[in-house]
Write a protein that holds these residues in place. Structure first.
Motif, PDB file in Angstrom:
ATOM      1  N   GLY A   1     -13.446 -36.376   7.514  1.00 34.82           N
ATOM      2  CA  GLY A   1     -13.494 -35.353   6.898  1.00 34.82           C
ATOM      3  C   GLY A   1     -13.485 -34.544   8.669  1.00 34.82           C
ATOM      4  N   PRO A   2     -13.548 -32.562   8.003  1.00 41.94           N
ATOM      5  CA  PRO A   2     -13.054 -31.783   9.036  1.00 41.94           C
ATOM      6  C   PRO A   2     -14.555 -31.692   9.302  1.00 41.94           C
ATOM      7  CG  PRO A   2     -13.373 -30.805   6.616  1.00 41.94           C
ATOM      8  CD  PRO A   2     -13.799 -32.106   6.882  1.00 41.94           C
TER       9      PRO A   2
ATOM     10  N   CYS B   1     -18.926 -30.873   7.815  1.00 43.46           N
ATOM     11  CA  CYS B   1     -18.651 -32.094   6.495  1.00 43.46           C
ATOM     12  C   CYS B   1     -19.832 -32.934   5.910  1.00 43.46           C
ATOM     13  CB  CYS B   1     -17.425 -32.307   6.355  1.00 43.46           C
ATOM     14  SG  CYS B   1     -17.550 -34.352   6.954  1.00 43.46           S
TER      15      CYS B   1
ATOM     16  N   HIS C   1     -12.365 -38.644  13.342  1.00 47.90           N
ATOM     17  CA  HIS C   1     -11.309 -37.790  13.521  1.00 47.90           C
ATOM     18  C   HIS C   1     -10.018 -37.790  13.688  1.00 47.90           C
ATOM     19  CE1 HIS C   1     -14.636 -34.287  14.461  1.00 47.90           C
ATOM     20  NE2 HIS C   1     -13.946 -34.344  13.484  1.00 47.90           N
TER      21      HIS C   1
ATOM     22  N   PHE D   1     -13.996 -39.377   2.315  1.00 47.83           N
ATOM     23  CA  PHE D   1     -14.002 -38.229   2.301  1.00 47.83           C
ATOM     24  C   PHE D   1     -14.431 -36.940   1.908  1.00 47.83           C
ATOM     25  CE2 PHE D   1     -11.868 -34.357   1.351  1.00 47.83           C
ATOM     26  CZ  PHE D   1     -11.686 -33.610   2.566  1.00 47.83           C
TER      27      PHE D   1
ATOM     28  N   HIS E   1     -16.514 -33.511   2.200  1.00 50.91           N
ATOM     29  CA  HIS E   1     -16.232 -31.813   2.420  1.00 50.91           C
ATOM     30  C   HIS E   1     -17.883 -31.519   2.255  1.00 50.91           C
ATOM     31  CE1 HIS E   1     -13.914 -28.156   0.922  1.00 50.91           C
ATOM     32  NE2 HIS E   1     -14.114 -28.430   3.174  1.00 50.91           N
TER      33      HIS E   1
ATOM     34  N   ARG F   1      -8.580 -31.801  -2.636  1.00 52.99           N
ATOM     35  CA  ARG F   1      -9.123 -30.996  -0.893  1.00 52.99           C
ATOM     36  C   ARG F   1      -9.008 -32.273  -0.290  1.00 52.99           C
ATOM     37  NH1 ARG F   1     -15.579 -29.941  -2.240  1.00 52.99           N
ATOM     38  NH2 ARG F   1     -15.025 -31.670  -3.856  1.00 52.99           N
ATOM     39  N   THR F   2      -9.054 -33.701  -0.914  1.00 56.51           N
ATOM     40  CA  THR F   2      -8.284 -35.160   0.302  1.00 56.51           C
ATOM     41  C   THR F   2      -7.383 -34.598   0.346  1.00 56.51           C
ATOM     42  OG1 THR F   2      -9.941 -36.248  -1.475  1.00 56.51           O
ATOM     43  CG2 THR F   2      -8.817 -37.805   0.276  1.00 56.51           C
TER      44      THR F   2
ATOM     45  N   ASP G   1      -4.856 -32.273   1.141  1.00 55.28           N
ATOM     46  CA  ASP G   1      -5.199 -31.215   1.619  1.00 55.28           C
ATOM     47  C   ASP G   1      -5.333 -31.559   3.292  1.00 55.28           C
ATOM     48  OD1 ASP G   1      -3.741 -29.718   0.036  1.00 55.28           O
ATOM     49  OD2 ASP G   1      -5.173 -28.598  -0.386  1.00 55.28           O
ATOM     50  N   TYR G   2      -7.023 -32.530   2.965  1.00 58.16           N
ATOM     51  CA  TYR G   2      -7.431 -32.954   4.820  1.00 58.16           C
ATOM     52  C   TYR G   2      -6.033 -34.059   5.180  1.00 58.16           C
ATOM     53  CZ  TYR G   2     -10.182 -34.446   8.055  1.00 58.16           C
ATOM     54  OH  TYR G   2     -10.404 -34.677   9.490  1.00 58.16           O
TER      55      TYR G   2
ATOM     56  N   TYR H   1      -5.163 -28.020   5.888  1.00 60.42           N
ATOM     57  CA  TYR H   1      -7.118 -27.082   5.977  1.00 60.42           C
ATOM     58  C   TYR H   1      -6.655 -25.944   6.727  1.00 60.42           C
ATOM     59  CZ  TYR H   1     -10.499 -28.773   2.922  1.00 60.42           C
ATOM     60  OH  TYR H   1     -11.090 -29.181   1.835  1.00 60.42           O
TER      61      TYR H   1
END
Lengths: 261, 229
Positions: free
Chosen positions: A46-47, A50, A214, A228, A230, A251-252, A254-255, A260
């Motif tokens: 995750g970013p 998160c 990461h 994942f 977020h 969302r998964t 796109d990440y 993102y």
């Protein structure tokens, strides 16, 4: 087909249910439920910000050391609530070991770095016992052949990758059941990274392993299950090969595909 | 736009990939249509041009293959990107093959001679049009990641198969009644078979597009039985 709302795994070692984490007023983790499987490596991705590292730290109560942190919900290890008043936190952290982003060997000899945990937990009854634990731990950490002739040298004199394997050996020495790794390779070069990944592969099955990373490719390479995160929530949890070829959640997708922000 | 990657060069690579495949698809569609025109008008010059132009289709295939290897090596695509890139690699192999079928049809044009008396030939352009549209739609579906359009292409294959069965029967009957036309009719039979294969390949492309777009495989369909010679 993996149901994303299903936190369960075939053979859970740890189970988190409805976990919330607050730093003062700020809620960092919202209602996360997830199992950590005994026989698999689980990756948290995750970013930044998160909550994946925060959540990882709830699994061995590392957040206890942060004064403002508050955890609600239930987390069990082999069915036993790790936040219950009867839980010995020192014992818990031996059973659920941790390896950090930056290698942090004690400023002591290689031997003492490994021997430290077994000594305080009383795992060795003799010097020969302790020698045996040090050797087997260093072997499992894939470091023995490189350091066996200089066990008296300082742990801090090793290269970054060797230091990280020393830290993994140190975690292994107290015979943990779960090993948590918080971005264990982010300070390492590709060769040292590959050695850690190979080590994770070799340790799978003996310990339940959770790794925060990461590096998407790393998560894909080392784990069998991927979660994942977020904005403090668990968005998707499933079999790694599914998550990386056919994620269910936008969302998964796109990440992991780099769409993102 | 949500669909854009943080690394813009990745979008450029993907767009170039789609552009190359669109060009390949356009060329193959044209080859099929021109092959029919050449056949009906007995235009040997046009037929030769189709054979000559096939080299460009082969070159496009090679270019897509190089680009796909490069994207995998440099961009490490995942999820729908990965599925699209793998689908692109598989699709160009199939589209190149479709081009070969068009070329094969063109090669038969000079061998058929005056066939205007052979009635079944009038069915071939209609059959080829359906097959050619299937190719075009399959590749449009790829460009637009349109699973519904891909599914519609798969459904249409039975039309091509029915054409084939009908032409097969008609030609056999014709040969029985006019044995001196057997050479021409045999060529026409191969042409019908080539078009039938084009429909199958377009269907394969559509199935790959469906997977790339959705991550799911299309369920097995009931197939029209093909009369095998």
């Amino acid at each position: 087909m993996t149901d994303i709302s299903n936190p369960k795994t075939p053979n859970p070692k740890m189970s988190a249910r409805n976990v919330n984490v607050y730093y003062g007023e700020k809620q960092a983790i919202q209602n996360v439920s997830i199992d950590v499987d005994t026989d698999n490596v689980t990756a948290f991705i995750g970013p930044s910000g998160c909550g994946k590292s925060t959540f990882l730290r709830t699994l061995n109560r590392m957040n206890d050391t942060v004064a403002s942190a508050r955890v609600t919900g239930e987390i069990t290890l082999d069915g036993e609530d790790i936040y219950s008043s009867g839980m010995d936190v020192v014992q818990l952290r031996a059973r659920v070991g941790m390896v950090f982003q930056k290698p942090n060997p004690f400023p002591k000899s290689i031997y003492d770095n490994i021997a430290y945990g077994p000594r305080i937990h009383g795992l060795a009854s003799s010097k020969a016992d302790l020698d045996q634990i040090v050797e087997s731990s260093l072997r499992r950490a894939g470091l023995w052949d490189e350091v066996k002739d200089r066990l008296k040298d300082s742990g801090t004199a090793l290269s970054g990758g060797q230091q990280q394997r020393l830290c993994i050996g140190r975690a292994i020495a107290v015979e943990p059941e779960v090993i948590l790794m918080d971005e264990p390779c982010s300070a390492l070069d590709p060769i040292a990274t590959a050695k850690i990944e190979e080590l994770i592969h070799a340790l799978r099955g003996r310990y339940a392993i959770v790794i925060v990373t990461h590096n998407m490719q790393q998560a894909a390479r080392v784990s069998q299950r991927t979660a994942f995160f977020h904005l403090g929530t668990l968005v998707e949890y499933g079999v790694t090969s599914e998550i990386f070829t056919n994620p269910r959640e936008l969302r998964t997708k796109d990440y992991i595909t780099g769409r993102y922000g | 736009m949500v669909d854009q990657h943080t690394v813009k060069a990745f979008d450029e690579d993907i767009n170039r990939l789609r552009g190359l495949i669109a060009e390949m698809g356009g060329r193959v569609e044209t080859a099929i249509e021109e092959a029919m025109t050449a056949l009906v008008q007995q235009d040997e010059k046009k037929a030769k041009a189709i054979v000559d132009n096939d080299g460009r289709i082969d070159a496009l295939e090679a270019e897509v293959e190089r680009l796909v290897v490069q994207i995998i090596a440099l961009r490490a695509p995942l999820a729908d990107d990965l599925r699209e890139v793998i689908a692109a690699l598989k699709i160009v192999g199939v589209v190149e093959r479709i081009g070969d079928y068009a070329k094969n049809i063109a090669k038969r044009v000079p061998k058929i001679g005056d066939h205007r008396t052979i009635e079944p030939i009038s069915l071939l352009p209609s059959m080829a049009q359906v097959a050619s549209e299937m190719v075009g739609d399959a590749l449009n579906a790829f460009a637009a990641r349109d699973a519904l359009l891909a599914e519609a292409v798969v459904q249409r294959d039975s039309v091509v198969d029915s054409f084939y069965n009908s032409i097969f029967r008609t030609l056999v009957t014709y040969m029985v009644e006019n044995p001196k036309t057997i050479t021409e009719c045999a060529h026409l039979l191969f042409i019908a078979k080539n078009i039938e294969r084009i429909g199958d390949h377009a269907t394969n492309v559509a199935e790959m597009v469906y997977y790339a777009a959705t991550g799911q495989y299309l369920p097995e369909r009931d197939r029209t039985t093909i009369i095998e010679s």
